[in-house]
Design a protein around this motif. Sequence first.
Motif, PDB file in Angstrom:
ATOM      1  N   GLY A 248     -43.669 -62.334  23.165  1.00 42.65           N
ATOM      2  CA  GLY A 248     -43.462 -62.453  24.603  1.00 42.65           C
ATOM      3  C   GLY A 248     -43.831 -61.179  25.337  1.00 42.65           C
ATOM      4  N   SER A 249     -44.573 -60.291  24.649  1.00 43.59           N
ATOM      5  CA  SER A 249     -45.120 -59.081  25.249  1.00 43.59           C
ATOM      6  C   SER A 249     -44.097 -58.284  26.065  1.00 43.59           C
ATOM      7  N   PRO A 250     -42.975 -57.862  25.444  1.00 48.77           N
ATOM      8  CA  PRO A 250     -41.962 -57.142  26.226  1.00 48.77           C
ATOM      9  C   PRO A 250     -42.492 -55.903  26.949  1.00 48.77           C
ATOM     10  N   LYS A 305     -47.975 -56.268  18.454  1.00 51.72           N
ATOM     11  CA  LYS A 305     -48.302 -54.843  18.604  1.00 51.72           C
ATOM     12  C   LYS A 305     -47.023 -54.027  18.438  1.00 51.72           C
ATOM     13  N   SER A 306     -47.125 -52.946  17.690  1.00 54.73           N
ATOM     14  CA  SER A 306     -46.055 -51.957  17.696  1.00 54.73           C
ATOM     15  C   SER A 306     -46.630 -50.611  17.308  1.00 54.73           C
ATOM     16  N   THR A 307     -46.049 -49.569  17.873  1.00 57.71           N
ATOM     17  CA  THR A 307     -46.448 -48.227  17.452  1.00 57.71           C
ATOM     18  C   THR A 307     -45.283 -47.544  16.734  1.00 57.71           C
ATOM     19  N   LYS A 310     -40.810 -48.314  12.170  1.00 58.86           N
ATOM     20  CA  LYS A 310     -39.729 -49.247  11.824  1.00 58.86           C
ATOM     21  C   LYS A 310     -40.137 -50.691  12.195  1.00 58.86           C
ATOM     22  N   ARG A 311     -40.670 -50.834  13.403  1.00 60.81           N
ATOM     23  CA  ARG A 311     -41.018 -52.197  13.828  1.00 60.81           C
ATOM     24  C   ARG A 311     -42.291 -52.706  13.145  1.00 60.81           C
ATOM     25  N   LEU A 312     -43.200 -51.794  12.779  1.00 62.75           N
ATOM     26  CA  LEU A 312     -44.374 -52.232  12.010  1.00 62.75           C
ATOM     27  C   LEU A 312     -43.918 -52.881  10.706  1.00 62.75           C
TER      28      LEU A 312
HETATM   29  N1  LIG Z   1     -56.994 -61.763  24.167  1.00 63.36           N
HETATM   30  C1  LIG Z   1     -56.228 -61.336  25.144  1.00 63.36           C
HETATM   31  O1  LIG Z   1     -56.497 -61.549  26.347  1.00 63.36           O
HETATM   32  C2  LIG Z   1     -54.988 -60.571  24.806  1.00 63.36           C
HETATM   33  C3  LIG Z   1     -54.003 -60.374  25.796  1.00 63.36           C
HETATM   34  C4  LIG Z   1     -52.844 -59.687  25.427  1.00 63.36           C
HETATM   35  C5  LIG Z   1     -52.708 -59.222  24.141  1.00 63.36           C
HETATM   36  N2  LIG Z   1     -53.706 -59.401  23.203  1.00 63.36           N
HETATM   37  C6  LIG Z   1     -53.571 -58.881  21.818  1.00 63.36           C
HETATM   38  O2  LIG Z   1     -52.342 -59.365  21.261  1.00 63.36           O
HETATM   39  C7  LIG Z   1     -51.546 -58.257  20.847  1.00 63.36           C
HETATM   40  C8  LIG Z   1     -50.070 -58.597  20.972  1.00 63.36           C
HETATM   41  O3  LIG Z   1     -49.718 -58.874  22.313  1.00 63.36           O
HETATM   42  P1  LIG Z   1     -48.823 -57.885  23.179  1.00 63.36           P
HETATM   43  O4  LIG Z   1     -49.023 -56.516  22.702  1.00 63.36           O
HETATM   44  O5  LIG Z   1     -49.085 -58.170  24.611  1.00 63.36           O
HETATM   45  O6  LIG Z   1     -47.329 -58.403  22.938  1.00 63.36           O
HETATM   46  P2  LIG Z   1     -46.346 -58.536  21.691  1.00 63.36           P
HETATM   47  O7  LIG Z   1     -47.015 -58.195  20.429  1.00 63.36           O
HETATM   48  O8  LIG Z   1     -45.694 -59.848  21.858  1.00 63.36           O
HETATM   49  O9  LIG Z   1     -45.256 -57.438  22.040  1.00 63.36           O
HETATM   50  C9  LIG Z   1     -45.508 -56.069  21.892  1.00 63.36           C
HETATM   51  C10 LIG Z   1     -44.311 -55.331  22.487  1.00 63.36           C
HETATM   52  O10 LIG Z   1     -43.145 -55.639  21.733  1.00 63.36           O
HETATM   53  C11 LIG Z   1     -42.551 -54.451  21.203  1.00 63.36           C
HETATM   54  N3  LIG Z   1     -42.173 -54.789  19.824  1.00 63.36           N
HETATM   55  C12 LIG Z   1     -42.976 -54.865  18.744  1.00 63.36           C
HETATM   56  N4  LIG Z   1     -42.302 -55.244  17.653  1.00 63.36           N
HETATM   57  C13 LIG Z   1     -41.021 -55.409  18.054  1.00 63.36           C
HETATM   58  C14 LIG Z   1     -39.850 -55.787  17.379  1.00 63.36           C
HETATM   59  N5  LIG Z   1     -39.861 -56.065  16.083  1.00 63.36           N
HETATM   60  N6  LIG Z   1     -38.694 -55.854  18.084  1.00 63.36           N
HETATM   61  C15 LIG Z   1     -38.682 -55.559  19.404  1.00 63.36           C
HETATM   62  N7  LIG Z   1     -39.775 -55.194  20.109  1.00 63.36           N
HETATM   63  C16 LIG Z   1     -40.937 -55.118  19.446  1.00 63.36           C
HETATM   64  C17 LIG Z   1     -43.631 -53.403  21.272  1.00 63.36           C
HETATM   65  O11 LIG Z   1     -43.076 -52.121  21.499  1.00 63.36           O
HETATM   66  P3  LIG Z   1     -43.310 -50.899  20.457  1.00 63.36           P
HETATM   67  O12 LIG Z   1     -44.780 -50.620  20.380  1.00 63.36           O
HETATM   68  O13 LIG Z   1     -42.523 -49.789  21.067  1.00 63.36           O
HETATM   69  O14 LIG Z   1     -42.734 -51.361  19.135  1.00 63.36           O
HETATM   70  C18 LIG Z   1     -44.442 -53.834  22.483  1.00 63.36           C
HETATM   71  O15 LIG Z   1     -43.870 -53.369  23.680  1.00 63.36           O
HETATM   72  C19 LIG Z   1     -52.013 -57.131  21.773  1.00 63.36           C
HETATM   73  O16 LIG Z   1     -51.575 -55.857  21.354  1.00 63.36           O
HETATM   74  C20 LIG Z   1     -53.505 -57.350  21.743  1.00 63.36           C
HETATM   75  O17 LIG Z   1     -54.053 -56.863  20.526  1.00 63.36           O
HETATM   76  C21 LIG Z   1     -54.816 -60.089  23.525  1.00 63.36           C
END
Ligand SMILES: NC(=O)c1ccc[n+]([C@@H]2O[C@H](COP(=O)([O-])OP(=O)(O)OC[C@H]3O[C@@H](n4cnc5c(N)ncnc54)[C@H](OP(=O)(O)O)[C@@H]3O)[C@@H](O)[C@H]2O)c1
Length: 366
Positions: A248-250, A305-307, A310-312
């Motif tokens: 849900g892209s927090p 996505k995570s940087t 721990k979450r990776l």
């Molecule tokens: N094709 C497209 O148009 C498009 C659009 C959007 C995204 N994408 C791709 O999809 C990937 C994933 O989407 P997204 O980055 O928007 O959202 P997501 O993966 O749903 O969420 C990432 C967010 O959640 C946090 N997070 C990660 N693991 C967690 C956990 N276990 N518990 C709690 N919070 C956690 C991360 O923070 P931390 O880094 O601090 O852990 C980050 O803020 C992108 O990075 C990109 O590669 C593609």
Amino acid sequence: MSVRLFLRSENFVKRRGNNISYFCRCIHSLVRNMKYVKLSQTEDLMPTLGLGTWQASPEVIESTVYKALDLGYRHIDTAFNYNNEEAIGNAIRKWIDNGKGTRKDLFITTKLPHVGNRASDVKKFLDLQLKRLQMEYVDLYLIHVPFGFHCNPETLTPVVKSNGEYDLDMDTDHISTWKAMEECQKGGRIRNLGLSNFNESQITKIISACTVKPQVLQVELHAYFQQLDLRKFCSDHDIVVTAYAPLGSPGAKDHFVNKYNYSPDAFPDILGHPDVNEIAQDHQKTPAQVLLRYLVQQKVVVIPKSTSEKRLKENSDIYDFELTPVEVNQLKKIDQGEEGRIFNFLFWKGVENHPEYPFKLGSAIN
Ligand SMILES: NC(=O)c1ccc[n+]([C@@H]2O[C@H](COP(=O)([O-])OP(=O)(O)OC[C@H]3O[C@@H](n4cnc5c(N)ncnc54)[C@H](OP(=O)(O)O)[C@@H]3O)[C@@H](O)[C@H]2O)c1
């Protein structure tokens, strides 16, 4: 272990006598365990877990990717627009140079940007992206979005008009762009071809004109926006679906804070949903692991996505439990349909006037 690495492994070499049946059994088990899905046409195996890299600065992403590879991630998702391909290339180069694995062990995805969404630009952007990634080929190349913007040739960013609207390229032509990508694939610089953010009728049009059918569709997909119809369509056409924003892209809420068309209240908190938390407790897993497992169990590829180290780790630890049919049904019910969409791209002012803008307006978050 990746399939290519497995082929060189000791076990495989020892059992040379009946290699083929042993190999088939192992591949079958990897696929059955949901760690890979097979792509149409090339039969390449795509890891069902990848690392998302949007919103990760070059400084941060270089060490993150290296860490993720060490933790066992073998699939990285990037894009021209994320401005981090070079840092990702550095991390991968170091990992290979340090003898930790080879390029063939990895599955790298990148995307043709909105400013290059035309046949005449495909080769130019792909060349630049491969150079930045320091690679001879990418495993998957996606058209990032179905619409196109005019490009400032100096900065390679969209041209924005004085009223703040993006300068739309009204001549976007998916078929000719796709054919240019097919040519690059023939040359060996792309292994698999796909689309991102395309709707069903746009994909249908490409299928009817192409030589190589789209192998992957990357779209927003999470428990609040489960995209059941689009997934059925993809399954009927042997297209693997990758879920972006699977948690849900927090982080998107902060990213969009100063953008046009932004409303912070509209961003969902799927990780905090009571049903997700209840199921997580029952399995002694975290809400994120439940959300990822829910998708992977349905053969959807996830790229959280995570940087954070721990979450990776947490996000990759999703293959040792299974949601029951009752839990799957419980999670199916929290789908909000079109209302659950986060990414409608309206932050690019005027984008909805592009003839290939893919979404119905009125329901998604503004
Ligand atoms: N094709 C497209 O148009 C498009 C659009 C959007 C995204 N994408 C791709 O999809 C990937 C994933 O989407 P997204 O980055 O928007 O959202 P997501 O993966 O749903 O969420 C990432 C967010 O959640 C946090 N997070 C990660 N693991 C967690 C956990 N276990 N518990 C709690 N919070 C956690 C991360 O923070 P931390 O880094 O601090 O852990 C980050 O803020 C992108 O990075 C990109 O590669 C593609």
